[in-house]
Motif scaffolding. Structure first.
Motif, short mmCIF file in Angstrom:
data_model
loop_
_atom_site.label_atom_id
_atom_site.label_comp_id
_atom_site.label_asym_id
_atom_site.label_seq_id
_atom_site.Cartn_x
_atom_site.Cartn_y
_atom_site.Cartn_z
N ALA A 1 60.14 64.38 60.30
CA ALA A 1 59.20 65.34 59.75
C ALA A 1 58.92 64.95 58.30
O ALA A 1 59.73 64.28 57.67
CB ALA A 1 59.78 66.74 59.84
N THR B 1 61.56 64.32 55.25
CA THR B 1 62.92 64.31 55.78
C THR B 1 63.29 62.91 56.27
O THR B 1 62.44 62.05 56.42
CB THR B 1 63.07 65.30 56.95
OG1 THR B 1 62.32 64.83 58.07
CG2 THR B 1 62.58 66.69 56.55
N SER C 1 70.00 70.42 68.22
CA SER C 1 68.77 71.20 68.02
C SER C 1 67.84 71.15 69.24
O SER C 1 66.96 72.01 69.37
CB SER C 1 68.03 70.70 66.79
OG SER C 1 67.71 69.33 66.92
N LYS D 1 59.24 74.37 69.68
CA LYS D 1 59.29 75.26 68.52
C LYS D 1 58.54 74.59 67.36
O LYS D 1 58.46 73.36 67.31
CB LYS D 1 60.74 75.51 68.11
CG LYS D 1 61.60 76.11 69.22
CD LYS D 1 63.04 76.25 68.76
CE LYS D 1 63.90 76.86 69.85
NZ LYS D 1 65.31 77.03 69.42
N PRO D 2 58.04 75.37 66.42
CA PRO D 2 57.35 74.76 65.27
C PRO D 2 58.22 73.73 64.54
O PRO D 2 57.69 72.74 64.03
CB PRO D 2 57.04 75.97 64.39
CG PRO D 2 56.88 77.10 65.35
CD PRO D 2 57.91 76.84 66.42
N GLU D 3 59.51 73.94 64.52
CA GLU D 3 60.40 72.99 63.84
C GLU D 3 60.56 71.68 64.60
O GLU D 3 61.18 70.74 64.09
CB GLU D 3 61.78 73.62 63.58
CG GLU D 3 62.43 74.25 64.81
CD GLU D 3 62.20 75.74 64.87
OE1 GLU D 3 61.06 76.19 64.61
OE2 GLU D 3 63.17 76.47 65.20
N ASP D 4 59.98 71.57 65.79
CA ASP D 4 59.96 70.30 66.51
C ASP D 4 58.82 69.40 66.01
O ASP D 4 58.73 68.23 66.42
CB ASP D 4 59.80 70.52 68.01
CG ASP D 4 61.00 71.22 68.63
OD1 ASP D 4 60.79 72.08 69.51
OD2 ASP D 4 62.15 70.90 68.25
N THR D 5 57.96 69.93 65.18
CA THR D 5 56.85 69.15 64.64
C THR D 5 57.36 67.95 63.86
O THR D 5 58.15 68.10 62.93
CB THR D 5 55.96 70.03 63.75
OG1 THR D 5 55.36 71.06 64.55
CG2 THR D 5 54.87 69.21 63.08
N ALA D 6 56.91 66.77 64.25
CA ALA D 6 57.37 65.53 63.62
C ALA D 6 56.66 64.35 64.27
O ALA D 6 55.99 64.51 65.29
CB ALA D 6 58.88 65.37 63.80
N SER E 1 52.87 68.07 67.24
CA SER E 1 52.65 69.23 66.37
C SER E 1 52.75 70.49 67.22
O SER E 1 52.10 70.59 68.26
CB SER E 1 51.28 69.16 65.71
OG SER E 1 51.18 68.00 64.90
N SER F 1 52.73 77.93 65.82
CA SER F 1 53.42 79.20 66.12
C SER F 1 52.47 80.25 66.64
O SER F 1 51.27 80.08 66.62
CB SER F 1 54.12 79.71 64.86
OG SER F 1 53.18 79.87 63.82
#
Length: 125
Positions: A40, A43, A63, A87-92, A122, A125
């Protein structure tokens, strides 16, 4: 030079699914582990999942455990990542990786010698 080509990235809504594919230009990795990493913005590239050469053993980051499934046909240089309940946090950017060191489902980035160009995932949410 052997190349890894990813496909299947794109945009999904939270709770949705995507399937990534990765194919090697030659059957160089038939006896070696393959895997997926992601990065991401801002990171470090992180481990997502790996699979042994025969497709029997797998490893997952905490995760994604229970939501993602990595697979390959035994002895083939093609690997898949089925992603559920995104999930939005999987965006990468997701990178395919292949080893020429080990056939076991390693989590260590340094054991992967070949990398794809990456495909964007991407999740909204």
């Amino acid at each position: 030079q052997v190349r890894l080509a990813e496909s299947g990235g794109g945009l999904a809504q939270a709770g949705g699914s995507l399937r990534l594919s990765c194919a090697a230009s030659e059957r160089t990795f038939d006896s070696y582990a393959m895997g997926w990493f992601r990065q991401a913005p801002g990171t470090e590239r992180e481990f997502v999942a790996s699979v042994s050469w025969d497709g029997v053993n797998t490893n997952y980051a905490d995760s994604v455990k229970g939501r993602f499934a990595i697979s390959r046909e035994s002895g083939e240089s093609t690997v898949y990542l089925q992603m559920y309940n995104l999930k939005p946090e999987d965006t990468a950017v997701y990178y395919c990786a292949a080893s020429t060191i080990t056939g076991t489902a390693t989590t260590a980035r340094g054991w992967f010698s070949h990398w794809g160009q990456g495909t964007q995932v991407s999740v909204s949410s």
